[in-house]
Design an enzyme around this catalytic site. Structure first.
Site, PDB file in Angstrom:
ATOM      1  N   THR A 176       0.635  -1.034  -0.041  1.00 11.40           N
ATOM      2  CA  THR A 176       0.007   0.027  -0.100  1.00 11.40           C
ATOM      3  C   THR A 176       0.880   1.243   0.050  1.00 11.40           C
ATOM      4  O   THR A 176       2.106   1.043   0.470  1.00 11.40           O
ATOM      5  CB  THR A 176      -0.739   0.036   1.315  1.00 11.40           C
ATOM      6  OG1 THR A 176      -1.856  -1.169   1.290  1.00 11.40           O
ATOM      7  CG2 THR A 176      -1.684   1.433   1.562  1.00 11.40           C
ATOM      8  N   ARG A 204     -15.055  -6.001   0.000  1.00  9.24           N
ATOM      9  CA  ARG A 204     -14.321  -5.583   1.436  1.00  9.24           C
ATOM     10  C   ARG A 204     -13.605  -4.514   1.088  1.00  9.24           C
ATOM     11  O   ARG A 204     -13.024  -3.826   0.290  1.00  9.24           O
ATOM     12  CB  ARG A 204     -13.244  -6.771   1.680  1.00  9.24           C
ATOM     13  CG  ARG A 204     -12.439  -6.658   2.790  1.00  9.24           C
ATOM     14  CD  ARG A 204     -11.215  -5.561   2.656  1.00  9.24           C
ATOM     15  NE  ARG A 204     -10.243  -5.690   3.617  1.00  9.24           N
ATOM     16  CZ  ARG A 204      -9.155  -4.943   3.815  1.00  9.24           C
ATOM     17  NH1 ARG A 204      -8.731  -4.029   2.803  1.00  9.24           N
ATOM     18  NH2 ARG A 204      -8.372  -5.034   4.823  1.00  9.24           N
ATOM     19  N   GLY A 206     -11.079  -1.631   3.363  1.00  8.15           N
ATOM     20  CA  GLY A 206     -10.092  -1.564   4.352  1.00  8.15           C
ATOM     21  C   GLY A 206     -10.141  -0.167   4.942  1.00  8.15           C
ATOM     22  O   GLY A 206     -11.272   0.498   5.217  1.00  8.15           O
ATOM     23  N   ASP A 207      -9.179   0.107   5.605  1.00  6.07           N
ATOM     24  CA  ASP A 207      -8.964   1.099   6.259  1.00  6.07           C
ATOM     25  C   ASP A 207      -8.485   2.675   5.708  1.00  6.07           C
ATOM     26  O   ASP A 207      -8.817   3.450   5.919  1.00  6.07           O
ATOM     27  CB  ASP A 207      -7.914   0.975   7.591  1.00  6.07           C
ATOM     28  CG  ASP A 207      -6.459   0.838   6.683  1.00  6.07           C
ATOM     29  OD1 ASP A 207      -6.308  -0.022   6.088  1.00  6.07           O
ATOM     30  OD2 ASP A 207      -5.556   1.504   7.229  1.00  6.07           O
ATOM     31  N   THR A 226      -0.799   1.478   7.462  1.00  6.33           N
ATOM     32  CA  THR A 226      -0.530   0.528   6.560  1.00  6.33           C
ATOM     33  C   THR A 226      -0.615  -0.979   7.201  1.00  6.33           C
ATOM     34  O   THR A 226      -0.245  -0.727   8.236  1.00  6.33           O
ATOM     35  CB  THR A 226       0.477   0.627   5.461  1.00  6.33           C
ATOM     36  OG1 THR A 226       0.590  -0.536   4.859  1.00  6.33           O
ATOM     37  CG2 THR A 226       2.200   0.838   6.331  1.00  6.33           C
ATOM     38  N   GLY A 227      -0.979  -1.943   6.445  1.00 10.60           N
ATOM     39  CA  GLY A 227      -1.045  -3.131   7.288  1.00 10.60           C
ATOM     40  C   GLY A 227      -2.441  -3.620   7.375  1.00 10.60           C
ATOM     41  O   GLY A 227      -3.381  -3.082   6.692  1.00 10.60           O
TER      42      GLY A 227
HETATM   43  N1  ASP Z   1      -4.355  -1.277   5.196  1.00  8.27           N
HETATM   44  C1  ASP Z   1      -4.557  -1.862   3.724  1.00  8.27           C
HETATM   45  C2  ASP Z   1      -6.109  -2.584   3.767  1.00  8.27           C
HETATM   46  O1  ASP Z   1      -6.087  -3.236   4.707  1.00  8.27           O
HETATM   47  C3  ASP Z   1      -3.476  -2.797   3.387  1.00  8.27           C
HETATM   48  C4  ASP Z   1      -1.967  -2.518   3.577  1.00  8.27           C
HETATM   49  O2  ASP Z   1      -1.699  -1.454   3.988  1.00  8.27           O
HETATM   50  O3  ASP Z   1      -1.229  -3.443   3.265  1.00  8.27           O
HETATM   51  O4  ASP Z   1      -6.442  -2.560   2.654  1.00  8.27           O
END
Ligand code: ASP
Length: 307
Positions: A176, A204, A206-207, A226-227
């Site tokens: 990301t 889905r 995400g954040d 991120t994560g």
């Molecule tokens: N935070 C991102 C998500 O969950 C993914 C990522 O940062 O790797 O969509």
């Protein structure tokens, strides 16, 4: 005012051999943003240009080269926010555009809404002149086939196994991109863009597109997370950083605190970048890697794979 910008390329574990490309891509992207800020440009223009450079680089999980969902296509999430007036725009589940961050910016500037999703976001993008673009690269397609062929191994009976799998193989997600900056007028901005997580369920979100979760800018702090997004959503991590700074913490304390809390609560595989109104950039992560680059004032751009 001290100008500054920091950007990340995703928390996770980069495949051996791809490290240097990941760090170099961040260096180049931050140089782009730095040129804008150094020329008196706005933070919002700097973070968008930085994220566009990363979206266009297929090694990151955003724009071209984003990961594929369960059905084998990209659903893209992005958010941009500016401290002045708490202006914010976002897209989620957006398909077939090259630069989701620029569509998010148009949502902010040209609509009365904060977020557009799915078909509606795509329809808006087309009306705004963003042409059809397939972000799927051959490498991501091959990776998706491989994961789909090993579904039992990857997913098992329950999604819990997916979580365990992601924990053991963080290189599976990651990539990301995000940027946070402060300009010479003291205005802060943050931008984040992602394809989400591989094999995510269709629909889905995400954040990353959610203000205060994966992306946020206040008068004191701009930040990008991120994560695994489900943990960042539960923690409202970027807003939490800003609140701590507003209550007197230094930016480094605030980021460490929020990251530590996510560790205690969820053992979360996450990373955070932030910059404050005094031009201090901070990066911290709980994963092995989080390629990132930054500069402050008239200093040179520093880029590295991990803190
Ligand atoms: N935070 C991102 C998500 O969950 C993914 C990522 O940062 O790797 O969509």
């Amino acid at each position: 005012m001290t100008i500054a910008l920091i950007a990340h390329g995703g928390a996770g574990k980069w495949r051996p051999g791809s490290d240097e490309d990941a760090v170099r891509g961040l260096q180049v992207a931050v140089e782009t943003g730095r040129a804008i800020l150094a020329g008196g440009g706005r933070a919002i223009d700097a973070v968008c240009a930085t994220v566009v450079a990363l979206e266009d680089n297929p090694i990151y999980n955003a724009g071209t080269g984003a990961v594929l969902n369960f059905d084998g296509y990209c659903e893209l999430d992005a958010c941009v926010m500016e401290s002045a007036g708490a202006r914010v725009g976002a897209v989620s589940g957006l398909q077939r555009v090259r630069n989701p961050i620029l569509v998010a910016r148009r949502v902010m500037e040209d609509t009365d809404h904060v977020m557009l999703t799915g078909d509606g976001a795509q329809r808006f993008a087309r009306v705004m002149g963003f042409p059809d673009h397939d972000p799927v690269t051959p490498e991501r397609r091959a990776d998706w086939f491989d994961k789909r062929n090993r579904m039992d191994e990857v997913l098992g009976e329950h999604a819990h196994k997916m979580r365990r799998f992601l924990k053991e193989h963080p290189e599976y997600a990651g990539g990301t991109v995000g940027a946070a900056a402060v300009d010479a007028s003291g205005v802060l901005a943050a931008a984040t863009s992602t394809g989400g997580v591989t094999l995510k369920m269709v629909g889905r979100v995400g954040d990353s597109p959610v203000p205060g979760a994966g992306n946020y800018a206040s008068a004191r702090v701009a930040a990008s997370a991120t994560g695994t997004g489900e943990f960042v959503l539960r923690s409202l991590a970027t807003r939490a950083i800003s609140e701590r700074v507003e209550n007197g913490a230094s930016l480094a304390q605030a980021v460490a605190d929020v990251l530590g809390r996510m560790g205690e609560d969820f053992d979360a595989d996450v990373g955070l970048i932030a910059v404050d109104d005094r031009g201090v950039p901070v990066a911290m992560h709980r994963t092995r890697d989080m390629p990132h680059a930054y500069f402050t004032g008239d200093g040179a751009v520093v880029s590295r794979m991990r803190v």
